[in-house]
Scaffold this motif. Structure first.
Motif, mmCIF file in Angstrom:
data_model
loop_
_atom_site.group_PDB
_atom_site.id
_atom_site.type_symbol
_atom_site.label_atom_id
_atom_site.label_comp_id
_atom_site.label_asym_id
_atom_site.label_seq_id
_atom_site.Cartn_x
_atom_site.Cartn_y
_atom_site.Cartn_z
ATOM 1 N N LEU A 171 -37.841 -53.919 26.611
ATOM 2 C CA LEU A 171 -37.810 -54.814 25.956
ATOM 3 C C LEU A 171 -36.485 -55.610 25.773
ATOM 4 O O LEU A 171 -35.367 -54.949 25.908
ATOM 5 C CB LEU A 171 -38.117 -54.823 24.337
ATOM 6 C CG LEU A 171 -39.513 -54.187 24.434
ATOM 7 C CD1 LEU A 171 -39.839 -53.609 22.748
ATOM 8 C CD2 LEU A 171 -40.806 -54.767 24.891
ATOM 9 N N TRP A 172 -36.431 -57.043 25.538
ATOM 10 C CA TRP A 172 -35.268 -57.684 25.477
ATOM 11 C C TRP A 172 -34.800 -58.208 23.820
ATOM 12 O O TRP A 172 -35.947 -58.008 23.030
ATOM 13 C CB TRP A 172 -35.406 -59.095 26.164
ATOM 14 C CG TRP A 172 -35.591 -58.865 27.858
ATOM 15 C CD1 TRP A 172 -36.903 -58.645 28.376
ATOM 16 C CD2 TRP A 172 -34.614 -58.187 28.751
ATOM 17 N NE1 TRP A 172 -36.486 -58.541 29.796
ATOM 18 C CE2 TRP A 172 -35.199 -57.992 29.817
ATOM 19 C CE3 TRP A 172 -33.263 -58.114 28.589
ATOM 20 C CZ2 TRP A 172 -34.308 -57.755 31.074
ATOM 21 C CZ3 TRP A 172 -32.477 -57.820 29.593
ATOM 22 C CH2 TRP A 172 -33.192 -57.543 31.032
ATOM 23 N N PRO A 173 -33.760 -58.523 23.626
ATOM 24 C CA PRO A 173 -33.361 -58.853 22.211
ATOM 25 C C PRO A 173 -34.221 -59.653 21.590
ATOM 26 O O PRO A 173 -34.114 -59.687 20.349
ATOM 27 C CB PRO A 173 -31.753 -59.014 22.161
ATOM 28 C CG PRO A 173 -31.671 -59.374 23.572
ATOM 29 C CD PRO A 173 -32.548 -58.685 24.292
ATOM 30 N N TRP A 174 -34.758 -60.727 22.211
ATOM 31 C CA TRP A 174 -35.742 -61.631 21.562
ATOM 32 C C TRP A 174 -36.977 -61.466 21.435
ATOM 33 O O TRP A 174 -37.919 -62.176 20.994
ATOM 34 C CB TRP A 174 -35.319 -63.103 22.519
ATOM 35 C CG TRP A 174 -35.739 -62.944 23.975
ATOM 36 C CD1 TRP A 174 -37.097 -62.836 24.462
ATOM 37 C CD2 TRP A 174 -34.574 -62.619 24.841
ATOM 38 N NE1 TRP A 174 -36.707 -62.431 25.878
ATOM 39 C CE2 TRP A 174 -35.308 -62.416 26.129
ATOM 40 C CE3 TRP A 174 -33.402 -62.464 24.951
ATOM 41 C CZ2 TRP A 174 -34.804 -62.190 27.339
ATOM 42 C CZ3 TRP A 174 -32.497 -62.392 26.015
ATOM 43 C CH2 TRP A 174 -33.264 -62.300 27.302
ATOM 44 N N ASP A 175 -37.403 -60.331 22.056
ATOM 45 C CA ASP A 175 -38.599 -59.685 22.106
ATOM 46 C C ASP A 175 -39.025 -59.397 20.504
ATOM 47 O O ASP A 175 -38.274 -58.547 19.816
ATOM 48 C CB ASP A 175 -39.055 -58.642 22.771
ATOM 49 C CG ASP A 175 -40.436 -58.207 23.124
ATOM 50 O OD1 ASP A 175 -40.955 -57.912 21.854
ATOM 51 O OD2 ASP A 175 -40.911 -58.187 24.025
#
Length: 267
Positions: free
Chosen positions: A129-133
């Motif tokens: 997962l990425w921080p904007w997820d």
């Protein structure tokens, strides 16, 4: 070690290795982080900030980035790269200058102002997962704060295609100068060829980057087209942003899928 000795060591590292790495422990509101100084000065590429990872891992990533830059690799903003974290891609995103004072203070010291560039390393959590997820945990988001514009990058960018671009009115281009304005050749403008050569001249007050096909069979010396950079970027996200092309610099690639490398500017 005295302050004078620390300063001397930093300058010696920059001159010897191309950069000096600083590591900062976590605080009440900030995760631990490591960052470089000197890469902008020695390689004309952005320095690097790594937040949230173990300090020795961040140090290694910065050294690996510096090694690849010194070997001629150019990192395109917000594109996936391998070889920094086992099993995961990472992105390099331009850091906002609003965060310079809190995160890259020694860079301000080295340059005596904020006229230098820094990439923030964007890394995923162990679930990918990425921080904007929206499903990313609060713990991960604290370790991986976005100090750049959140772009919602895809791990699998769509295949690039070449298509005609839209010119901008001359008066609007001249009003905005290099912040929005660039030049492309007629082959790029008409969508006949991709952008394979980018340069910015030493001379001239307008300081306008040129995005060209890289061939010499242009119809005339006056065949350039002035347009808004966003039109080119929309058609080909892999081109270098104007702020990555200093005066007197040139970059080339063999095809639209190849990495950019610095080259001598055409006479």
């Amino acid at each position: 070690m005295t302050e004078e000795e620390r300063d001397a060591k930093a300058l010696n590292d920059v001159n010897t290795y191309g950069c000096h790495v600083l590591k900062v422990l976590a605080g009440d509101s900030l995760p631990q982080f490591a960052y470089s100084i000197g890469i902008e000065k020695t390689s004309r590429q952005p320095d690097l900030l790594v937040t949230g990872l173990k300090l020795e891992v961040g140090h290694w990533i910065i050294n690996e980035y510096n090694r690849r830059v010194r070997e001629g690799e150019t990192f395109v903003p917000n594109q996936p790269y391998e070889g920094f974290l086992d099993g995961f891609p990472v992105f390099f995103s331009p850091m906002l200058k609003d965060h310079y004072a809190e995160h890259v203070g020694w860079g301000l010291w080295l340059h005596n102002d904020d006229n230098f560039r820094v990439f923030q390393l964007i890394w995923p959590d162990t679930s990918g997962l990425w921080p904007w997820d929206p499903n990313a945990t609060a713990y991960y988001r604290r370790a991986m704060p976005l100090l750049c514009e959140p772009l919602g990058i895809s791990e699998n960018p769509a295949a690039l295609s070449v298509k005609p671009v839209e010119a901008m009115p001359m008066d609007h281009a001249l009003d905005n100068k290099c912040h929005t304005m660039c030049i492309c050749c007629e082959h790029v403008f008409d969508g006949d060829r991709p952008i394979l050569y980018i340069c910015r001249d030493f001379d001239g007050d307008d300081d306008v980057p040129q995005y060209l096909c890289g061939q010499v069979d242009h119809f005339s010396a006056d065949g350039g087209r002035i347009l808004h950079f966003s039109h080119l970027k929309e058609n080909d996200p892999s081109i270098l942003d104007p702020w990555l092309v200093p005066k007197g610099a040139a970059f080339e690639r063999s095809s639209i899928s190849d990495a950019w490398s610095e080259t001598d500017i055409d006479a």
